[in-house]
Design an enzyme around this catalytic site. Structure first.
Site: not given
Ligand code: G3P
Ligand code: MG
Length: 247
Positions: A15, A57
């Site tokens: 992630h 982000h």
């Molecule tokens: O791709 C899934 C996840 O990354 C969504 O949440 O806020 O971490 O981008 P966020």
């Molecule tokens: Mg994301």
């Protein structure tokens, strides 16, 4: 029972590059992710004022760079001078905000698959979906594994579908209403990316029976990740690269 679409992606996805082990959405994070053996990264992409696709982000620069205000209000030349590593630790001082193009070069040359989350600055959903899909189509042209485009934004997914219909798309959601099948069909999605707490085995089987793949985010507990994988989740997106083995 529908046939499932191809899913040439690993079960485990880092992630934001390397979860919380390095400054999110940077090339440094991707190098850390690779050092843990991760073969796929998820990252968040949006546009500068002059429509260069970058990784970030938040809409604002403040949390993860030494800049201020919205990234969408500044040209790429200004964003390129910012430090996106120092907020995390001195060891990452000078790490820049990467362009999507630089990330394509890095991931392709290291055989790492990409999940490009289209994360538009609010109000720029369609424009961002189009621009990022166009860039992805160009940068990943001829790649053996296409990038998986995903977004919470239906407008961004729709624009991506128009621009690059052959690139796979996933709809990210933290709420599941009764129309989820229609939404996925309308957007031509191969997958749904669900907050992992929404998932149970019956729902997973139901989604698979409908002909869609499932990615679960953001799963940081190794026991939960093992349960989801045992149920047959297609990919688990995690910050816990140090706790959840990529192999
Ligand atoms: O791709 C899934 C996840 O990354 C969504 O949440 O806020 O971490 O981008 P966020
Ligand atoms: Mg994301």
């Amino acid at each position: 029972m529908q046939t499932l679409p191809p899913w040439p992606y690993p079960h485990l996805v880092a992630h934001r590059g390397a979860g919380t082990l390095a400054p999110e959405n940077t090339l440094a994070a991707m190098r850390v992710g690779a050092s843990f053996g991760y073969k796929m990264v998820e990252f968040d992409a949006k546009l500068s004022q002059d429509q260069v696709a970058i990784l970030l982000h938040d809409a604002e620069l403040d949390r993860t760079t030494n800049g201020r205000g919205k990234a969408a209000d500044q040209p790429y030349a200004a964003l390129a001078k910012l430090d996106a590593g120092l907020w995390f630790s001195a060891a990452f001082r000078g790490e820049p905000i990467p362009t999507l193009e630089a990330v394509a070069r890095y991931t392709l040359s290291h055989n790492i698959a990409s999940n490009i989350e289209i994360k538009p600055t609010p109000g720029l959903e369609g424009l961002t979906g189009t621009a990022i899909a166009r860039q992805a189509k160009h940068d990943w042209h001829g790649a053996s594994v296409p990038p998986l485009l995903s977004s919470f934004s239906l407008a961004a997914l729709e624009a991506a579908q128009q621009e690059a219909p052959t690139l796979p798309r996933g709809w990210i959601t933290s709420k599941l209403d009764e129309n989820w099948r229609q939404t996925l069909r309308r957007l031509g999605c191969v997958s749904i990316h669900l907050h992992h707490l929404l998932l149970n085995e019956a729902l997973l089987n139901d989604i698979h029976a409908g002909g869609f793949r499932v990615a679960a985010w953001t799963v940081n507990d190794p026991t939960r990740a093992a349960t989801l994988l045992r149920w047959g989740v297609d990919s688990v997106i995690t910050d816990a690269l140090d706790l959840i083995s990529a192999e």
